[in-house]
Design an enzyme around this catalytic site. Structure first.
Site, PDB file in Angstrom:
ATOM      1  CD1 TRP A 134     -12.448  11.842 -14.312  1.00 12.36           C
ATOM      2  CD2 TRP A 134     -11.114  12.682 -12.724  1.00 12.36           C
ATOM      3  NE1 TRP A 134     -11.374  12.435 -14.932  1.00 12.36           N
ATOM      4  CE2 TRP A 134     -10.534  12.957 -13.987  1.00 12.36           C
ATOM      5  CE3 TRP A 134     -10.440  13.113 -11.578  1.00 12.36           C
ATOM      6  CZ2 TRP A 134      -9.326  13.651 -14.129  1.00 12.36           C
ATOM      7  CZ3 TRP A 134      -9.242  13.801 -11.712  1.00 12.36           C
ATOM      8  CH2 TRP A 134      -8.702  14.067 -12.979  1.00 12.36           C
ATOM      9  CG  ASN A 158      -8.709   2.140  -0.342  1.00 10.04           C
ATOM     10  OD1 ASN A 158      -8.608   3.122  -1.078  1.00 10.04           O
ATOM     11  ND2 ASN A 158      -8.493   0.909  -0.775  1.00 10.04           N
ATOM     12  CD1 TRP A 199     -10.831  11.440  -6.260  1.00  7.04           C
ATOM     13  CD2 TRP A 199     -12.708  10.817  -7.303  1.00  7.04           C
ATOM     14  NE1 TRP A 199     -11.870  11.543  -5.358  1.00  7.04           N
ATOM     15  CE2 TRP A 199     -13.041  11.168  -5.978  1.00  7.04           C
ATOM     16  CE3 TRP A 199     -13.731  10.377  -8.139  1.00  7.04           C
ATOM     17  CZ2 TRP A 199     -14.343  11.114  -5.481  1.00  7.04           C
ATOM     18  CZ3 TRP A 199     -15.037  10.313  -7.647  1.00  7.04           C
ATOM     19  CH2 TRP A 199     -15.326  10.670  -6.342  1.00  7.04           C
ATOM     20  CD  GLU A 236      -2.846  -1.065  -0.042  1.00  7.23           C
ATOM     21  OE1 GLU A 236      -3.258   0.016  -0.512  1.00  7.23           O
ATOM     22  OE2 GLU A 236      -3.093  -2.155  -0.568  1.00  7.23           O
ATOM     23  CD1 TRP A 245      -1.161  -0.412  -3.664  1.00  6.45           C
ATOM     24  CD2 TRP A 245      -1.641   0.578  -5.621  1.00  6.45           C
ATOM     25  NE1 TRP A 245      -1.676  -1.364  -4.517  1.00  6.45           N
ATOM     26  CE2 TRP A 245      -1.989  -0.785  -5.723  1.00  6.45           C
ATOM     27  CE3 TRP A 245      -1.860   1.394  -6.734  1.00  6.45           C
ATOM     28  CZ2 TRP A 245      -2.528  -1.353  -6.880  1.00  6.45           C
ATOM     29  CZ3 TRP A 245      -2.401   0.829  -7.890  1.00  6.45           C
ATOM     30  CH2 TRP A 245      -2.719  -0.523  -7.960  1.00  6.45           C
ATOM     31  CD1 TRP A 261     -16.650  13.807 -18.144  1.00  2.00           C
ATOM     32  CD2 TRP A 261     -17.496  12.135 -16.921  1.00  2.00           C
ATOM     33  NE1 TRP A 261     -15.637  12.906 -17.914  1.00  2.00           N
ATOM     34  CE2 TRP A 261     -16.129  11.871 -17.162  1.00  2.00           C
ATOM     35  CE3 TRP A 261     -18.230  11.219 -16.167  1.00  2.00           C
ATOM     36  CZ2 TRP A 261     -15.483  10.730 -16.685  1.00  2.00           C
ATOM     37  CZ3 TRP A 261     -17.580  10.082 -15.692  1.00  2.00           C
ATOM     38  CH2 TRP A 261     -16.239   9.844 -15.940  1.00  2.00           C
TER      39      TRP A 261
HETATM   40  P1  FAD Z   1      -3.764   2.001   5.145  1.00  2.00           P
HETATM   41  O1  FAD Z   1      -4.546   0.890   4.555  1.00  2.00           O
HETATM   42  O2  FAD Z   1      -3.352   1.866   6.544  1.00  2.00           O
HETATM   43  O3  FAD Z   1      -2.505   2.210   4.195  1.00  2.00           O
HETATM   44  C1  FAD Z   1      -1.291   2.829   4.642  1.00  2.00           C
HETATM   45  C2  FAD Z   1      -0.909   3.969   3.749  1.00  2.00           C
HETATM   46  O4  FAD Z   1      -0.686   3.508   2.415  1.00  2.00           O
HETATM   47  C3  FAD Z   1      -1.985   5.039   3.612  1.00  2.00           C
HETATM   48  O5  FAD Z   1      -1.962   5.934   4.689  1.00  2.00           O
HETATM   49  C4  FAD Z   1      -1.626   5.675   2.288  1.00  2.00           C
HETATM   50  O6  FAD Z   1      -0.601   6.623   2.419  1.00  2.00           O
HETATM   51  C5  FAD Z   1      -1.113   4.498   1.484  1.00  2.00           C
HETATM   52  N1  FAD Z   1      -2.214   3.962   0.676  1.00  2.00           N
HETATM   53  C6  FAD Z   1      -3.122   3.029   1.028  1.00  2.00           C
HETATM   54  N2  FAD Z   1      -3.968   2.783   0.002  1.00  2.00           N
HETATM   55  C7  FAD Z   1      -3.586   3.578  -1.007  1.00  2.00           C
HETATM   56  C8  FAD Z   1      -4.054   3.787  -2.330  1.00  2.00           C
HETATM   57  N3  FAD Z   1      -5.086   3.108  -2.829  1.00  2.00           N
HETATM   58  N4  FAD Z   1      -3.428   4.708  -3.105  1.00  2.00           N
HETATM   59  C9  FAD Z   1      -2.370   5.388  -2.640  1.00  2.00           C
HETATM   60  N5  FAD Z   1      -1.874   5.237  -1.384  1.00  2.00           N
HETATM   61  C10 FAD Z   1      -2.474   4.342  -0.582  1.00  2.00           C
HETATM   62  N6  FAD Z   1      -5.228   8.632  -0.015  1.00  2.00           N
HETATM   63  C11 FAD Z   1      -4.670   9.740   0.492  1.00  2.00           C
HETATM   64  O7  FAD Z   1      -3.735   9.650   1.285  1.00  2.00           O
HETATM   65  N7  FAD Z   1      -5.128  10.974   0.137  1.00  2.00           N
HETATM   66  C12 FAD Z   1      -6.164  11.146  -0.741  1.00  2.00           C
HETATM   67  O8  FAD Z   1      -6.522  12.284  -1.047  1.00  2.00           O
HETATM   68  C13 FAD Z   1      -6.785   9.981  -1.258  1.00  2.00           C
HETATM   69  N8  FAD Z   1      -7.859  10.080  -2.089  1.00  2.00           N
HETATM   70  C14 FAD Z   1      -8.426   8.928  -2.589  1.00  2.00           C
HETATM   71  C15 FAD Z   1      -9.526   9.041  -3.462  1.00  2.00           C
HETATM   72  C16 FAD Z   1     -10.129   7.897  -3.979  1.00  2.00           C
HETATM   73  C17 FAD Z   1     -11.304   8.026  -4.925  1.00  2.00           C
HETATM   74  C18 FAD Z   1      -9.634   6.630  -3.621  1.00  2.00           C
HETATM   75  C19 FAD Z   1     -10.284   5.373  -4.173  1.00  2.00           C
HETATM   76  C20 FAD Z   1      -8.549   6.502  -2.772  1.00  2.00           C
HETATM   77  C21 FAD Z   1      -7.926   7.653  -2.240  1.00  2.00           C
HETATM   78  N9  FAD Z   1      -6.823   7.555  -1.365  1.00  2.00           N
HETATM   79  C22 FAD Z   1      -6.259   8.704  -0.870  1.00  2.00           C
HETATM   80  C23 FAD Z   1      -6.177   6.251  -1.085  1.00  2.00           C
HETATM   81  C24 FAD Z   1      -6.667   5.509   0.180  1.00  2.00           C
HETATM   82  O9  FAD Z   1      -8.064   5.451   0.202  1.00  2.00           O
HETATM   83  C25 FAD Z   1      -6.164   6.136   1.481  1.00  2.00           C
HETATM   84  O10 FAD Z   1      -4.766   6.335   1.408  1.00  2.00           O
HETATM   85  C26 FAD Z   1      -6.444   5.209   2.682  1.00  2.00           C
HETATM   86  O11 FAD Z   1      -7.823   4.969   2.780  1.00  2.00           O
HETATM   87  C27 FAD Z   1      -5.925   5.868   3.938  1.00  2.00           C
HETATM   88  O12 FAD Z   1      -6.260   5.111   5.062  1.00  2.00           O
HETATM   89  P2  FAD Z   1      -5.150   4.405   5.941  1.00  2.00           P
HETATM   90  O13 FAD Z   1      -4.074   5.360   6.269  1.00  2.00           O
HETATM   91  O14 FAD Z   1      -5.849   3.710   7.059  1.00  2.00           O
HETATM   92  O15 FAD Z   1      -4.596   3.335   4.902  1.00  2.00           O
END
Ligand code: FAD
Length: 484
Positions: free
Chosen positions: A367, A349, A390, A283, A286, A314
């Protein structure tokens, strides 16, 4: 004759921490007096200005950083306005001979920083910049023909061939206080906190700052990491780290997370732990991938990476957009997510993917509208991750979910919130509905609705769209651009 004491301006930006902060350590190691500063420049921010939720976070985070600096005998000097002009004034006042900062990667910030660096270097100042925000610089991961990646798996494989990210740096024990007092604003003068107080939910949920970030990391390592792979998709469980806002403001570094996880893996040989940890580290990659894309495709902050999506038909429907923003679509999993976002500035997420799919595919709303709402309401609003998330969900980005894969909000709810606990938490008016109907109240028999005190169209909305119709409509719209 006493020698003139040299000084360095230490410019804090998205690195609001003392540990593993390379520019801070370099400043300390230089032996110079240090002026730790923060400049709030709303008009220079990555996406016009910070959103409301991020402003609230920044206010708390600056207080926390200032307190930490004070414990080391220093303090944070606060400014507001144009970064270059402010730095020029500070340098003139302090007669600093150097400026150090940690790099940011948003396109307009890169341009601004390049210019600032040039101006000061031309004036004979030492300007040093560092990586504190990423495991690898965006340009350090490239494919065999030195091109940027567009597919995550290939990016991930390339990351695995690289040497491990460098070890995190310890926080300094002492920071050399400057001899001159320069005029600083109070943090409250930045007016980051909302004038009408809507931040109760944020206050109850979050405690911004480096200390809390470390506590969350410790909780992840002690309780959540082994089950991360299985539990991470269930929004009613606190199974993810919730470190995203802390990473966003640099209150913790990805290197600290990476090496803490690796060090636990080195001492415990449990298979379950290894699987969970690998998934979690993925993650973090990612996140690196999103920064890689932002760096190489800066236009994607408001344009689709896949160019054929530029002519996608759109829909601009204000009423539907408002219903989505307010959590009033009549689809419980979508509404629960949007209300969670509004209340605590964060959304799980899995639910982010569901609400984004609903906006772009069921409602056919662009989006960019969703990204902009998230920008204003998320405490973790991050230009790289938000743009990527997005575009990925809408089907127009790198490695994206194909547009024809349209999430069914009822099936998603039933799969990832089978007991309806997440719905009951955020939509109390549905809390008495049995599990069987909680994700599709419009299909519940009248007597069930009555017993649960649900009156559709009064206490909770009827669905604003029929999902099967919406799905077909989305596929037809997609067919128009498919061959282009
Ligand atoms: P955990 O599951 O604990 O993951 C640890 C860290 O890994 C996160 O804090 C984050 O930095 C990174 N990470 C995890 N999943 C993703 C992912 N899919 N993409 C990129 N990095 C990831 N994340 C943001 O930080 N800022 C945003 O503005 C943002 N906007 C999003 C918009 C959409 C439409 C979607 C689908 C996802 C978005 N995310 C965003 C990614 C993700 O949803 C969040 O990082 C995650 O939910 C944060 O929760 P956590 O820290 O508990 O994640």
């Amino acid at each position: 004759m006493s020698q003139k004491q040299e000084s360095v301006v230490l410019w804090f930006r998205r690195d609001l921490r003392l540990a593993d902060n390379p520019s801070l350590i370099a400043a300390v190691n230089s032996g110079k007096e240090i002026y730790p500063i923060f400049i709030y420049s709303p008009e220079e921010e990555a996406f016009a200005n910070l959103g409301g939720a991020c402003k609230w976070w920044l206010h708390q985070s600056l207080i926390s950083l200032d307190n930490s600096l004070k414990q080391l005998g220093s303090r944070l000097f606060i400014f507001k306005g144009n970064s270059l002009k402010t730095l020029q004034t500070i340098v003139a006042q302090t007669q600093a001979t150097a400026i150090y900062w940690n790099r940011r990667y948003e396109p307009n910030i890169i341009e601004r920083d390049k210019n600032i660096k040039k101006v000061f270097q031309e004036n004979g100042l030492e300007v040093k910049t560092f990586n504190s925000h990423l495991l690898f610089e965006p340009w350090e991961v490239q494919n065999s023909s030195s091109k940027p990646f567009q597919v995550f798996t290939a990016f991930w494989k390339a990351v695995l061939t690289k040497p491990s990210p460098s070890y995190p740096l310890a926080a300094p024990a002492l920071i050399k206080n400057p001899s001159k007092i320069i005029h600083s604003l109070e943090i409250s003068h930045l007016e980051l906190e909302p004038k009408i107080d809507w931040a109760k939910g944020l206050r109850e949920t979050w405690n911004p700052g480096e200390k809390e970030a470390q506590a969350r990391l410790a909780k992840l390592l002690a309780h959540n990491i082994a089950n991360y792979k299985e539990a991470r998709d269930f929004p009613s469980q606190e199974a993810t780290s919730r470190l995203s806002p802390f990473l966003n403001f640099g209150e913790i570094s990805p290197r600290q997370i990476w090496h803490n996880i690796k060090s636990i893996l080195a001492i415990k040989e449990e298979q379950q732990l290894k699987i969970g940890a690998d998934f979690f580290l993925r993650e973090l990659i990612w996140r690196e991938f999103a920064y890689h894309l932002l760096y190489y495709y800066p236009e994607t902050i408001d344009q689709p990476l896949r160019k054929n999506f530029s002519s996608f038909p759109w829909n601009s429907n204000e009423q539907d957009l408002t219903a989505w923003q307010k959590g009033q679509t009549g689809f419980p999993i979508v509404d629960a997510g949007m209300r969670e976002l509004w209340h605590i500035g964060w959304m799980h997420n899995r639910v982010r993917m569901i609400v984004a799919s609903f906006l772009t595919k069921d409602l056919l709303i662009a989006w960019q509208e969703g990204a902009s709402w998230f920008w204003d309401t998320l405490v973790d609003a991050d230009l790289a991750n938000n743009t990527f998330g997005w575009q990925w969900t809408a089907g127009c980005g790198a490695d994206a979910a194909p547009f024809f894969r349209v999430f069914n909000p009822v099936l998603q709810g039933e799969k990832f919130d089978p007991e309806g606990n997440y719905i009951r938490r955020w939509i109390p008016e549905l809390s008495k509905l049995p599990n069987q109907w909680i994700h599709k109240p419009w299909q519940a028999p009248l007597e069930v609705l009555k017993a649960a005190k649900v009156s559709l169209g009064t206490t909770y909305p009827k669905p604003i769209i029929d999902h099967s119709f919406a799905r077909e409509r989305a596929l037809e719209a997609f067919a128009i651009i498919k061959g282009q």
